[in-house]
Design a protein around this motif. Structure first.
Motif, mmCIF file in Angstrom:
data_model
loop_
_atom_site.group_PDB
_atom_site.id
_atom_site.type_symbol
_atom_site.label_atom_id
_atom_site.label_comp_id
_atom_site.label_asym_id
_atom_site.label_seq_id
_atom_site.Cartn_x
_atom_site.Cartn_y
_atom_site.Cartn_z
ATOM 1 N N GLY A 347 -0.600 -80.654 5.202
ATOM 2 C CA GLY A 347 -1.707 -81.418 4.653
ATOM 3 C C GLY A 347 -3.053 -80.775 4.888
ATOM 4 N N ALA A 348 -3.099 -79.814 5.815
ATOM 5 C CA ALA A 348 -4.336 -79.069 6.071
ATOM 6 C C ALA A 348 -4.123 -77.574 5.862
ATOM 7 C CB ALA A 348 -4.822 -79.323 7.503
ATOM 8 N N GLY A 349 -2.976 -77.231 5.299
ATOM 9 C CA GLY A 349 -2.665 -75.832 5.065
ATOM 10 C C GLY A 349 -1.320 -75.695 4.389
ATOM 11 N N LEU A 350 -0.833 -74.462 4.331
ATOM 12 C CA LEU A 350 0.456 -74.171 3.704
ATOM 13 C C LEU A 350 1.434 -73.688 4.762
ATOM 14 C CD1 LEU A 350 -0.713 -72.275 0.476
ATOM 15 C CD2 LEU A 350 -0.307 -74.732 0.769
ATOM 16 N N LEU A 351 2.699 -74.104 4.618
ATOM 17 C CA LEU A 351 3.759 -73.710 5.536
ATOM 18 C C LEU A 351 4.690 -72.716 4.869
ATOM 19 C CD1 LEU A 351 4.706 -77.219 6.985
ATOM 20 C CD2 LEU A 351 3.368 -75.440 8.121
ATOM 21 N N VAL A 352 5.080 -71.692 5.617
ATOM 22 C CA VAL A 352 6.089 -70.742 5.148
ATOM 23 C C VAL A 352 7.106 -70.550 6.261
ATOM 24 C CG1 VAL A 352 4.481 -69.579 3.612
ATOM 25 C CG2 VAL A 352 4.807 -68.712 5.919
ATOM 26 N N ALA A 353 8.296 -70.121 5.896
ATOM 27 C CA ALA A 353 9.363 -69.948 6.870
ATOM 28 C C ALA A 353 9.038 -68.787 7.811
ATOM 29 C CB ALA A 353 10.680 -69.676 6.158
ATOM 30 N N PRO A 354 9.270 -68.949 9.108
ATOM 31 C CA PRO A 354 9.034 -67.857 10.057
ATOM 32 C C PRO A 354 9.832 -66.608 9.663
ATOM 33 C CG PRO A 354 9.414 -69.897 11.239
ATOM 34 C CD PRO A 354 9.716 -70.172 9.793
ATOM 35 N N GLY A 355 9.168 -65.474 9.705
ATOM 36 C CA GLY A 355 9.819 -64.207 9.393
ATOM 37 C C GLY A 355 9.842 -63.840 7.928
#
Length: 434
Positions: A347-355
């Motif tokens: 909600g305050a940024g974007l998430l990506v999978a580690p690695g």
């Protein structure tokens, strides 16, 4: 209250645990409490004691109203897993005598130990029991889990021994806290009584870190135009951060002439990162920046990046996150959904999978091409920094929690001891306290 804090990191180190130890102690003094600290000489994140200071003798000074004792410590130039163990063991041994002196002669109401390091924490709880003080362990980092998860240590037999010792340390404290709900739950998984645990997160001074224009001295010195997009990482450069992933993402985005990457900080992996990025002219490296310049550095960014290895999930919540939010810039974080970091960033940024370097590059590119999305996420981050990360609110919670476990009107006589003035003076002389 009289409060004795035992922790390996303290000012003038600028980042990580040192920042929060220092600000906590100085805030407690400002609230009228008496505070003393037993710590090591400054060495982090460069893993080098500055010229003019020595790691081989004891030194006492006053900093911000706090009495600070520096205990000798071994600082390896190349901090491998085995050398880190010796490093922590050296502080555990040398900090014991100063902690004993302060505990017996000064009589604190509460002794706080900050992990890292758990080795010195064991002695802190022992000293507290011997003097009738309450004991509090604050876990900034699950150092054993992280060391094995990141491959710094590999011996399975040693791991069993260390985890058994860790469990004994955790159970020996009156109160055990950590910095996010997921890390508190990990304490429960380690058989710590939930009634003795609490969450007290790190903080940010939202009056000092605030939104400001992005055309800064850093853009000028690095020849970055106002219309260019800057992805910023600021902090420690070690194995846990996974900064090689950010350098690899920068390589994938090299064809985009508007994208620049700034990595600011120090650490044992910095030289390797500089070498990896040597052929990419839009990857810029800076050293640690002063507190006075930190807000300007954060304002330089269009977005902040938190690369993280999957092995480090919920072992630590990056302390830099609050400052990123306070700057009103969006965050791209490598985190699995359901982890503490993901819960904070969503909600305050974007998430990506580690690695996943490709996904990291795509998320950076998405924000660079969508200013309205960046502005919306950044505004939400600023709102969260005020609601969840405000320094004054969190320090008040520290004080309220400490008061609740301290029997301030009287002290139990059970288990207390007395050291004569002559004996204390002799020990002080032997330590060459100044």
């Amino acid at each position: 209250m009289r409060i004795l804090l035992v922790g390996i990191n303290y000012a003038p180190d600028l980042i990580g645990v040192a920042k929060y130890n220092t600000e906590l102690c100085e805030s407690l003094v400002a609230e009228g409490h008496e505070v003393r600290v037993v710590t090591a000489p400054p060495y982090y994140p460069a893993w080098s004691i500055p010229a003019g200071l020595s790691g081989s003798y004891f030194r006492r000074s006053m900093m911000g109203g706090v009495g600070v004792m520096r205990a000798p410590i071994y600082v390896p130039k190349q901090p491998t897993g085995a050398k880190r163990l010796i490093h922590h063991l050296s502080f555990a041994l040398t900090s014991l005598v100063p902690a004993l002196i302060d505990a017996y002669s000064w009589r604190p109401d509460i002794i706080i130990s900050v992990a890292p390091s758990l080795m010195s924490a064991r002695f802190a709880s022992f000293v507290a029991r011997r003097t009738g003080a309450k004991s509090w362990l604050h876990v900034q980092d699950f150092e054993i889990d992280a060391a094995y998860g990141l491959g710094l240590l590999r011996n399975a037999s040693l791991r069993k021994v260390m985890l058994k010792a860790e469990a004994a340390v955790l159970r020996s404290f009156d109160r055990v806290s950590s910095i996010c709900p997921q890390m508190v739950e990990r304490l429960w998984d380690k058989d710590v009584d939930p009634q003795r645990t609490t969450e007290i997160r790190n903080w940010i001074d939202t009056d000092v870190i605030f939104p400001r224009p992005k055309q800064t001295k850093y853009r000028a010195s690095l020849n970055i135009d106002e219309d260019d997009v800057v992805a910023l990482y600021s902090g420690t450069m070690s194995a846990k951060q996974g900064l090689d992933l950010l350098v690899e993402a920068a390589a994938l985005l090299r064809r985009n002439p508007r994208l620049h990457f700034i990595l600011a900080g120090e650490g044992p992996h910095k030289a390797r990162l500089v070498d990896m990025a040597s052929e990419n002219p839009r990857v810029h490296f800076l050293g640690l920046q002063s507190n006075e310049s930190f807000n300007e550095l954060l304002a330089t960014a269009d977005l902040h990046v938190v690369p993280q290895r999957a092995e480090a999930a919920d072992l630590v919540l990056p302390s830099k996150l609050g400052a990123m939010f306070a700057s009103a810039r969006p965050v791209v974080a490598m985190a699995e959904r359901g982890t503490g970091l993901a819960a904070e960033v969503q909600g305050a940024g974007l998430l990506v999978a580690p690695g996943d370097v490709r996904s990291l590059a795509d998320a950076i590119l998405q924000l660079s091409e969508d200013p309205s999305l960046s502005e919306r996420l950044g505004a939400e981050g600023r709102k969260r920094s005020i609601e969840r990360w405000d320094r004054r609110t969190i320090v008040r919670r520290w004080i309220e929690s400490m008061s609740s476990i301290c029997d301030l009107p009287g002290r139990s006589e059970h288990g207390t001891g007395v050291v004569s003035e002559k004996a204390t003076t002799s020990i002080n002389d032997a330590l060459r306290l100044s």
